[in-house]
Scaffold this active site. Structure first.
Site, PDB file in Angstrom:
ATOM      1  N   ASP A   1       0.855  -1.189   0.000  1.00 22.64           N
ATOM      2  CA  ASP A   1       0.000   0.000   0.000  1.00 22.64           C
ATOM      3  C   ASP A   1       0.890   1.237   0.000  1.00 22.64           C
ATOM      4  OD1 ASP A   1      -2.682   1.325   0.349  1.00 22.64           O
ATOM      5  OD2 ASP A   1      -1.686   2.051   2.168  1.00 22.64           O
TER       6      ASP A   1
ATOM      7  N   GLU B   1      -1.903  -1.272  -5.443  1.00 19.82           N
ATOM      8  CA  GLU B   1      -3.196  -0.706  -5.813  1.00 19.82           C
ATOM      9  C   GLU B   1      -3.051   0.163  -7.061  1.00 19.82           C
ATOM     10  OE1 GLU B   1      -6.880   1.781  -3.726  1.00 19.82           O
ATOM     11  OE2 GLU B   1      -5.012   1.437  -2.645  1.00 19.82           O
TER      12      GLU B   1
ATOM     13  N   ASP C   1      -3.679   1.541   6.445  1.00 23.36           N
ATOM     14  CA  ASP C   1      -2.658   1.118   5.491  1.00 23.36           C
ATOM     15  C   ASP C   1      -2.429  -0.393   5.531  1.00 23.36           C
ATOM     16  OD1 ASP C   1      -2.337   3.742   4.708  1.00 23.36           O
ATOM     17  OD2 ASP C   1      -0.705   4.121   6.112  1.00 23.36           O
TER      18      ASP C   1
END
Length: 235
Positions: A40, A124, A201
């Site tokens: 992340d 992501e 996170d």
């Protein structure tokens, strides 16, 4: 071959050579399970891994901002085109170059460590350009180098036989419930469905790791194939 001089007065020479890149073996051995990790990307912590590890943001630009501002102020007081102006312009350029060099060095070392320790890396799919339209965050996002991190992971996965999965994912990592988008100032939250308390996170990184395992092991279970991108052949 002519050297190229940059704005900071440094000379660079580019040359091409042929080298056979050594593909890395599986982390757990050829017969072992694949080692997955969700990554992340953020501002407070530059990288949060699904293992729970957080890598702090060095904030290269913010740390050099005051010096850069002073040097730019001095430049604005010089007569443009004069010798003094040219000398001061180089000082400003050297500050920018130092920021760029430190960011590049850090990202190279970080991405190499991820490549060496994991077989499948999941990140992501971030729309950095759209996120930078937020005036309060644009400088922080631009300085974090998210695009550069993903770009280097792409290249290294292709070179070393690893896999990079780029996915869009927001949900509770325990029960799968989608709680909806949350503003960036919300760092901890509790799932309405199962009551699990999450670090934002770490929860995102766990989700990404799980998505990567499903994508690699059972790609038919993920629905739309265009919602995911796999880079690198893996082994």
């Amino acid at each position: 071959m002519r050297p190229v001089k940059n704005a900071a007065g440094q000379y660079h020479v580019c040359f091409v050579c042929t080298e056979e890149v050594r593909r890395l073996p599986r982390v757990n051995g050829e017969g072992g399970d694949l080692e997955f990790v969700g990554v992340d990307l953020g501002i407070e912590s530059l990288v949060t891994l699904s293992t729970g590890e957080k890598v702090g943001n060095p904030r290269w630009f913010e740390n050099a901002y005051e010096r850069l501002r002073r040097e730019q102020q001095k430049l604005s007081r010089k007569e443009k085109g004069s010798n003094n102006w040219e000398r001061q312009r180089k000082r400003v350029a050297k500050v920018h170059q130092r920021i760029q060099d430190r960011r590049k060095d850090f990202i190279e070392k970080l991405t190499t460590r991820l490549i060496e320790n994991f077989d499948v890396i999941v990140v992501e799919d971030l729309s950095v350009k759209n996120m930078q339209q937020n005036g309060n965050l644009a400088r922080h996002i631009g300085g974090a180098g998210w695009n550069q991190i993903v770009r280097r992971l792409r290249d290294k996965c292709k070179w070393y036989g690893r896999r990079l999965v780029i996915a869009d994912n927001q949900r509770c990592s325990e029960c799968g419930h989608v709680d909806g988008k949350k503003s960036l100032d919300v760092r901890d939250w509790t799932c309405d469905e199962c009551g699990t308390c999450h670090d934002r996170d770490i929860n995102a990184a766990k989700n990404l790791s799980r998505v990567g395992q499903t994508r690699i092991q059972a790609p038919g279970d993920l629905g739309k194939p265009d919602a995911f991108e796999v880079v690198g052949s893996g082994r």
